[in-house]
Design a protein around this motif. Structure first.
Motif, PDB file in Angstrom:
ATOM      1  N   MET A 105      -7.388   6.359   6.905  1.00 34.80           N
ATOM      2  CA  MET A 105      -7.602   7.657   6.561  1.00 34.80           C
ATOM      3  C   MET A 105      -8.483   7.182   5.265  1.00 34.80           C
ATOM      4  SD  MET A 105      -4.344  10.343   6.520  1.00 34.80           S
ATOM      5  CE  MET A 105      -5.359  11.766   5.977  1.00 34.80           C
ATOM      6  N   LEU A 106      -7.871   6.454   4.502  1.00 31.64           N
ATOM      7  CA  LEU A 106      -8.939   6.004   3.194  1.00 31.64           C
ATOM      8  C   LEU A 106     -10.187   5.202   3.459  1.00 31.64           C
ATOM      9  CD1 LEU A 106      -5.858   5.328   0.900  1.00 31.64           C
ATOM     10  CD2 LEU A 106      -7.379   7.115   0.708  1.00 31.64           C
ATOM     11  N   SER A 107      -9.812   4.182   4.520  1.00 28.14           N
ATOM     12  CA  SER A 107     -11.137   3.550   4.969  1.00 28.14           C
ATOM     13  C   SER A 107     -12.268   4.361   5.625  1.00 28.14           C
ATOM     14  CB  SER A 107     -10.523   2.510   6.232  1.00 28.14           C
ATOM     15  OG  SER A 107      -9.702   1.510   5.497  1.00 28.14           O
ATOM     16  N   ALA A 108     -11.638   5.648   5.945  1.00 26.24           N
ATOM     17  CA  ALA A 108     -12.985   6.425   6.643  1.00 26.24           C
ATOM     18  C   ALA A 108     -13.628   7.130   5.561  1.00 26.24           C
ATOM     19  CB  ALA A 108     -12.426   7.533   7.447  1.00 26.24           C
ATOM     20  N   LEU A 109     -12.994   7.043   4.117  1.00 26.63           N
ATOM     21  CA  LEU A 109     -13.614   7.630   2.981  1.00 26.63           C
ATOM     22  C   LEU A 109     -14.554   6.777   2.307  1.00 26.63           C
ATOM     23  CD1 LEU A 109     -10.700   9.665   1.435  1.00 26.63           C
ATOM     24  CD2 LEU A 109     -12.505  10.542   2.977  1.00 26.63           C
TER      25      LEU A 109
END
Length: 288
Positions: A105-109
């Motif tokens: 999820m954080l990588s997507a941000l």
């Protein structure tokens, strides 16, 4: 919490959309009033009693109506109990999916942070030397427009960081069960990498970014001022995964515990140059 960045982060988790949709469907069903096709038990009893009061015979179908009422109530209770259980199970699956995939999820941000930093740099170039509302007004329409863009970018940055913080905090014990999530040890690593290259928390000097008050551990005064400071000084602003944040916080504690308070930040920065280069190259050579 619900915002655009959280939706984008959740979209990166396989299967999560289906879990969320199922949970929402159950919630809608629980809120929907149930229309019974049977007469409630107390109502049947009250009608039979009133009939006897006025000398009317007991209805021959009283028993059947009472049994239907009991059966109908039992079915409704069973149905609602099942829906409540479904709701709890889907919520659990939802929480597990987010916590177990927090890094994803954080990588997507990360691309959104890069875009916001680019927007900030572009606004600063158009603002010239102006850094206050008064100076921007004096700078003319171009500077004023850039200032408005900067305010919008700062608001989006706040939303992005809030989303990052919530995801990291929720998943922290999943990735780091031995140490609690605290503002003191972890929060500072959510925005800046290799922070000891800028500031030694064991010293008496405040951090170099604009802060509120005199607390040496104070968080940035505002997202707008932090963005201005970070972009102008070309600092390593990042959005780490939980794994990266855990690794960085452990390293930070280790380095600052063995670093003399008198050691200049520039010396520490030199020590971290190789690590930053490795991060820029995708983490090649970093300890796992």
């Amino acid at each position: 919490m619900s915002n655009y960045y959280l939706q984008e982060a959740r979209a990166a988790v396989p299967g999560l959309a289906g879990i969320m949709a199922a949970h929402a469907a159950v919630q809608d069903e629980l809120k929907r009033p149930h229309r019974a096709d049977w007469q409630p038990h107390p109502e049947v009893m009250a009608q039979a009693k009133e009939a006897l009061r006025f000398g009317t015979e007991v209805a021959p179908d009283l028993g059947a109506r009472l049994l239907a009422a009991e059966r109908g109530q039992a079915e409704m209770d069973a149905r609602r109990g099942a829906l409540r259980q479904f709701s709890e199970e889907f919520q659990y699956e939802w929480d597990q999916a987010e916590q177990g995939n927090a890094d994803l999820m954080l990588s997507a941000l990360k691309p959104y942070l890069a875009a916001l930093l680019d927007e900030t740099e572009r606004a600063l170039s158009l603002m010239g030397a102006a850094r206050t509302a008064e100076a921007v007004i004096e700078g003319g329409p171009v500077a004023l427009g850039a200032w408005a863009d900067l305010l919008s970018t700062a608001a989006n940055y706040t939303d992005l960081r809030s989303t990052q913080w919530a995801i990291t905090r929720s998943a922290w014990t999943h990735y780091e069960p031995s140490r609690p999530f605290t503002n003191k040890d972890v929060g500072v690593h959510l925005g800046l990498c290799t922070i000891e290259a800028l500031w030694n928390p064991n010293g008496n000097t405040p951090p170099p970014w604009p802060t509120e008050g005199h607390n040496p551990r104070a968080f940035p005064k505002s997202d707008r001022e932090f963005l201005l400071w970070a972009v102008e000084h070309r600092e390593h602003v990042w959005l780490p995964t939980v794994t990266e944040c855990v690794e960085e916080s452990h390293r930070f504690i280790e380095v600052t515990n063995r670093t003399p308070m008198a050691l200049e930040p520039s010396v520490i920065r030199k020590q971290d140059n190789a690590r930053n280069l490795q991060r820029a190259n995708g983490g090649a050579g970093l300890p796992r």
